[in-house]
Every structure is written in C-alpha cells, then in structure tokens.
Write a protein that holds these residues in place. Sequence first.
Motif, mmCIF file in Angstrom:
data_model
loop_
_atom_site.group_PDB
_atom_site.id
_atom_site.type_symbol
_atom_site.label_atom_id
_atom_site.label_comp_id
_atom_site.label_asym_id
_atom_site.label_seq_id
_atom_site.Cartn_x
_atom_site.Cartn_y
_atom_site.Cartn_z
ATOM 1 N N UNK A 213 106.769 -47.656 172.091
ATOM 2 C CA UNK A 213 106.314 -48.057 171.199
ATOM 3 C C UNK A 213 105.843 -47.292 170.135
ATOM 4 N N UNK A 214 105.431 -47.360 169.045
ATOM 5 C CA UNK A 214 104.725 -46.422 167.971
ATOM 6 C C UNK A 214 103.968 -47.679 167.029
ATOM 7 N N UNK A 215 102.646 -46.772 166.846
ATOM 8 C CA UNK A 215 102.091 -47.565 165.984
ATOM 9 C C UNK A 215 100.936 -47.024 165.380
ATOM 10 N N UNK A 216 99.457 -47.300 164.762
ATOM 11 C CA UNK A 216 98.943 -46.512 163.929
ATOM 12 C C UNK A 216 97.660 -46.938 164.258
ATOM 13 N N UNK A 217 96.749 -46.989 164.247
ATOM 14 C CA UNK A 217 94.714 -46.304 165.059
ATOM 15 C C UNK A 217 94.170 -45.866 163.997
ATOM 16 N N UNK A 218 92.667 -46.479 164.266
ATOM 17 C CA UNK A 218 91.768 -45.973 163.235
ATOM 18 C C UNK A 218 90.584 -45.793 163.762
ATOM 19 N N UNK A 219 90.478 -44.539 163.480
ATOM 20 C CA UNK A 219 89.214 -43.431 163.891
ATOM 21 C C UNK A 219 87.921 -44.396 163.687
ATOM 22 N N UNK A 220 87.312 -44.699 164.381
ATOM 23 C CA UNK A 220 86.063 -44.974 164.800
ATOM 24 C C UNK A 220 85.011 -44.619 164.644
ATOM 25 N N UNK A 221 84.296 -44.287 164.847
ATOM 26 C CA UNK A 221 82.426 -43.486 164.684
ATOM 27 C C UNK A 221 82.461 -42.765 165.921
ATOM 28 N N UNK A 222 82.608 -43.375 167.156
ATOM 29 C CA UNK A 222 83.033 -42.495 168.520
ATOM 30 C C UNK A 222 84.302 -43.183 169.511
ATOM 31 N N UNK A 223 85.245 -44.134 169.303
ATOM 32 C CA UNK A 223 86.818 -43.842 169.817
ATOM 33 C C UNK A 223 87.681 -44.052 168.478
ATOM 34 N N UNK A 224 88.837 -43.872 168.949
ATOM 35 C CA UNK A 224 89.721 -44.095 168.203
ATOM 36 C C UNK A 224 90.053 -45.380 168.744
ATOM 37 N N UNK A 225 90.697 -46.215 167.625
ATOM 38 C CA UNK A 225 90.350 -47.983 168.198
ATOM 39 C C UNK A 225 92.318 -48.371 167.684
ATOM 40 N N UNK A 226 92.794 -49.218 168.617
ATOM 41 C CA UNK A 226 94.312 -49.259 168.680
ATOM 42 C C UNK A 226 94.566 -50.516 167.181
#
Length: 285
Positions: A213-226
């Motif tokens: 699987x390949x996908x994008x994520x969101x960079x949060x303040x402290x964590x990367x969110x899938x």
Amino acid sequence: MAMHATERSDAMPYLGYGLGLRVEHYETLLAQPTGIEWLEIVSENYMVHGGLPLVWLERFRERFPLVMHGVSMSIGSTDPLDDDYLARLAALARRIEPAWVSDHLCWTGVQGVNLHDLMPLPYTEEALDHVVARVKQVQDRLKRRILLENVSSYVSFADSQLTEWEFLAAVAERADCLILLDINNVHVSAMNHGFSALDYLHGIPVSRVQQFHLAGYEQGERLIIDTHDAPVSNAVWDLYIKAVRRFGRVSTMIERDDHFPPLSELIAELEHARSLAKPLLRDAA
C-alpha cells in the motif's frame, strides 16, 4: 538480491499497479481505466445481500481483477471472532473470486464495543499465540490464506517483548498467512515511535509479502497521522524504493479515502510508482 515473484511461497498472482475502488471514481473508472491494472475493494461496503453496491461491483469485476480488503475482522481482539461477519465475508469471496483477501493486524473493539479505529497490539508472546490461533481459524473458515496489514500507530505498550516487525513476521510464519506491507504505515509508525523504517523492512520475510500500500499522511503537531487524504510523500516514495529493492516485484496500489483528486492524478501517482520500480526490477532480473 530481492526475491522474484516466482520464488514466493504462495501461488497468488502478481497484479501490477492498482487503486482502491471508491464511489467518487466509479463513473470515471469505467470510462477511463488507463494505467489501472486492478482494484482493491473495502470488503464491508459490499457484504450485503443485494442492491446497487453489488450491481456496481459486478461491473467492475468484468473489467478488473479484484482483491478484498477488510477493516472489521478485529483479528487481535479478545472478543470471539464474529461468525456472522465471517460468513458474509466468505459469501462475498465466493461471489467475486478475488485474487486475495486481506485485513489488518489490529483490534477494533472489545466487549462488543466498536472503536471504529485500527488499534495496535501489545507485541507479547501471549498476544502472538492468540493472533496466530485466530488467523488459522479465519483461514479455515474462508478456505484460503489471508493477508494481514501493518497499521499506523500512535501509542505503544510497555509490556511489548517484540518489535512490531518481529511480531508481524512471526504471525505470518506461524499462521502461514501473507503480508500486505503498507509502506506509508511503516514510515508513519517509525517517525512516531522513533524506530528505523529500514530495520522494519529487513525484519519482514521476503516470501510473505504479497502486496504494497502507498498513501499520504498529515503532519500533526507531535505525531504523523495516517489520513489517506494526500499525495504520497517524498519520504514514502524513498521507502518504497528500498522496499522494491528488498522484496522485488510486488502488487502495488494507491490508497485515497478523502480529499479525492481527479482520477488522472491518482493514475499519475501509479505511473510514478511504476517508473521508480522498473529500473530496480530490471537490474535485479
């Protein structure tokens, strides 16, 4: 040297490059399938007795190889496996004859409460025994081997005795199942927990990996969110290159679950995956 598909321990086919089937792209997919070689469906969307979802699904089945990907098996829960769920899953598999069936190495609820999330497991010997027994039960029920996917995680358990990749590899070997290796999830969890994504790849047995699987994520303040709502990141593309070098030719797909772009943009991402893998596979031949 990477192992080629013909050396794998299973007889499942190599499908090439595909997309997750989403309602937003139904019409365009049927009219303009250029560059898409197969589709992955969310199993639960079609585990019904009839109606429009199955009408659409039959149309896609005529055009594309299909695989089934579930989100509700809850293989790691301490609740008993849902017999009705497995019966409906098996019925759908008999109906569409997918190339394979997958779900997540996680738990989604306990004591009858569905958390509607993919929760990580404690990586202990006790949990390993529990999951292996349940995977065998599911495979006996479905009369086929399944794939298990690594999930993105944001917490870890103090009692864990194994790394995530050691746990996943042990489940696959002991239950004789296969692995859906989500490259994005490896990167997200590695960043969130501070382990090496490359160590993860090298800890997974080559012969067990059937799909990427390949996908994008969101960079949060402290964590990367899938989030599956953005293009594949450069960091994940770099990790994909390393995965192709290790695992060789593996059926690969792009996941997108929100902020849907025109289908042409997802096809361009697939073409980028092809272009990255092609010289690596040629050199390994």
